[in-house]
Enzyme design. Structure first.
Site, PDB file in Angstrom:
ATOM      1  N   ASP A 202     -87.191 -68.935 -86.895  1.00 56.39           N
ATOM      2  CA  ASP A 202     -87.929 -67.858 -86.644  1.00 56.39           C
ATOM      3  C   ASP A 202     -87.462 -66.858 -88.156  1.00 56.39           C
ATOM      4  O   ASP A 202     -86.536 -66.856 -88.709  1.00 56.39           O
ATOM      5  CB  ASP A 202     -87.203 -67.112 -85.511  1.00 56.39           C
ATOM      6  N   GLU A 271     -90.862 -70.398 -90.093  1.00 59.88           N
ATOM      7  CA  GLU A 271     -91.897 -69.295 -90.002  1.00 59.88           C
ATOM      8  C   GLU A 271     -91.794 -68.266 -91.163  1.00 59.88           C
ATOM      9  O   GLU A 271     -90.605 -67.961 -91.599  1.00 59.88           O
ATOM     10  CB  GLU A 271     -91.637 -68.478 -88.569  1.00 59.88           C
TER      11      GLU A 271
END
Length: 541
Positions: A202, A271
């Site tokens: 993330d 990401e």
């Protein structure tokens, strides 16, 4: 084909948002045993891996992306034995398991932060990013939170501000402290030892901040609709060069890769959301010593034109070198793709053609749960929202709850998601008729289209591993060639609601597509593409 070490190259990864997948214990919240119970369904899709959104211990202010124990399972999802059973079930079905790692920030209820905020001289005093106020008491600099407002929150005990790139209950960890980095890598290894096959990272470009706390400059031009830009959020008005995507990130990613290399057949996908996403993807994946692959937000915008698709692909292809991309057209943070790209059109047909497009492009793929059903965005009222992002920006932005509603397994009041409990988000009326039980018996359904096309992708290494060369595009039409080990597949895609006729210079042998997918055909020296169709053909010359 590829060896086991590179199973991830060209893999299709199915994202599971556990809260909304299947509730096994009738409390209204999906859980890890629920994922295990539906593993046969996941396997039937023909995907290579699953990516589990966070299930760690958390106060759930951001629904698991605020972690209070990196090595614990939140009781609403189960326990470590449930996780081990899930991994064993997935591996039994030939499916790899990837889990979300939220390393940039923790919850403010994590014991590390509780100690850090207690004083300026305790053992964890510098585990988070603290800064003094300016002489007039204002925030240290102009950095902004993705969720709106300053990225700094005043703490009365330390009489300092702490950095939070997201909610103020999600303080940023200080990656400039080597003890923090060592400890975080230990938590990553904890899951590797439990048998996970990889990690989705993330906010992978947020880890480091500028030690001088320099102000971000303003953007020279702010264009609404471009990647990640909404004019109702001041975050879009800055060029984020000091609060993220710092050069120190590279050294950390190398350490992370070195750790994973000690566990064969594991992988990472980062990401990356920033103003220079494609360049960052290249920097983070080149050289085989950092991340295995990255995905950006470039296909998560409202621009569904084939011009945008081609420009994005060619830009990354030109700069990626030996790096590797991973593409997604939907996830738990954006409006569902058939609503975002399919407005005012046949959403079923749109869902199929955009799936076929995604699965024929070069790179690995992330599919978000429910895309295989063609689910539209759920329309929720303000009183039904639980997403803090959506609540803060209502009504201009309705948040992320509309893409997170529970999967409808059956066409009934609770969607077969739970037995009798009130679901944590409502079952969308617009989605019940698209339940798995309804689509299983319909050979023309979106579900069968996904299964069938994933089988085709597996059967043709050109589509999984091959190079890509774009030939033609307009706003709704795209043609390209995939080449691998002397074999070539010609791909032509029509996303318009009218027939398209194109000349073709190759001798083609069409690949038979299943009935769930609208197919184009060859007529002499031309190809005919009906509305929302795709032609796959082997090139014979």
């Amino acid at each position: 084909m590829m060896n086991d070490q590179e199973w991830w190259r060209g893999a299709v990864i199915y994202q599971v948002y556990p809260r909304s997948f299947f509730d096994s214990n009738n409390d209204g919240i999906g859980d890890l045993p629920g994922v295990t119970a539906k593993m046969s369904y996941i396997a039937s899709l023909g995907v290579d891996a699953i990516w589990l959104s966070p299930f760690f211990t958390s106060p759930m202010k951001d629904f698991g992306y605020d972690v209070s124990d990196y090595c614990g399972i939140d009781p609403i999802f189960g326990d470590l034995a449930d996780f081990d059973e899930l991994v064993a079930s997935a591996h039994h079905h030939g499916i790899k398991v990837m889990i979300d790692q939220v390393l940039n920030h923790s919850s403010d209820q994590h014991p590390w932060f509780v100690e850090s905020r207690n004083s300026r001289n305790n053992d964890k005093a510098d585990w988070y990013v603290w800064a003094d106020a300016k002489p007039d008491g204002t925030v240290p600099n102009n950095w902004l939170s993705v969720f709106g407002g300053p990225a700094w929150h005043w703490d009365s005990r330390r009489r300092q501000y702490y950095l939070h790139n997201f909610l103020d209950s999600q303080p940023d960890l200080n990656f400039h402290n080597p003890v923090v980095v060592d400890t975080l890598l230990d938590t990553v290894e904890f899951w590797l030892k439990r048998g996970v096959d990889g990690f989705r990272l993330d906010t992978a470009n947020y880890y480091y901040h500028d030690l001088e706390f320099r102000n971000n400059p303003p953007k020279e031009e702010v264009i609404e609709g471009s990647i990640g830009v909404r004019l109702d959020n001041p975050y879009a008005y800055q060029l984020h060069i000091y609060d993220k995507s710092r050069p120190e990130n590279i050294a950390f990613l190398k350490r992370l890769r070195h750790l994973l290399d000690q566990y064969p057949n594991t992988t990472t996908v980062g990401e990356v959301g920033c103003d220079f996403a494609l360049e960052t993807m290249a920097a983070y994946t080149q050289g085989k010593d950092k991340l295995h692959m990255c995905y950006s937000f470039d296909l998560l915008t409202h621009d569904s034109s084939m011009t945008h698709i081609r420009n994005t692909m060619e830009t990354i292809e030109a700069g990626l070198g030996d790096g590797w991309p991973c593409w997604s057209i939907g996830n738990h943070d954006v409006e569902r793709v058939v609503s975002r790209w399919g407005k005012n059109h046949d959403m079923v047909a749109k869902g199929k053609i955009y799936m076929a497009m995604l699965l024929t492009l070069r790179g690995s793929v992330c599919l978000y749960q429910g895309e295989e059903l063609g689910l539209p965005e759920a329309e929720l009222t303000f009183d039904q929202l639980v997403d803090p992002f959506g609540i803060a920006f209502w009504p201009e932005f309705k948040g992320r709850d509309g893409c997170r509603t529970p999967i409808p397994w059956k066409n009934e009041a609770l969607g077969g998601f739970t037995q009798s409990a009130q679901p944590w988000l409502p079952i969308a009326d617009s989605q019940r008729s698209m339940a798995v039980s309804e689509q299983e018996g319909n050979r023309h359904s979106v579900l069968h289209a996904y299964r069938d096309f994933l089988h085709i992708r597996r059967s043709h290494p050109e589509l999984r591993y091959g190079d890509i060369e774009f030939l033609y595009n307009d706003e709704t039409t795209l043609t390209f060639v995939r080449r691998y080990k002397g074999k070539c597949i010609y791909v032509a895609i029509n996303t318009a609601e009218q027939d398209i006729i194109l000349p073709v210079e190759f001798t083609l042998s069409p690949i038979t597509l299943p009935e769930a997918i609208q197919s184009g055909y060859v007529d002499g020296g031309t190809i005919i593409l009906p509305p929302f169709s795709i032609l796959l053909a082997s090139i014979l010359d």
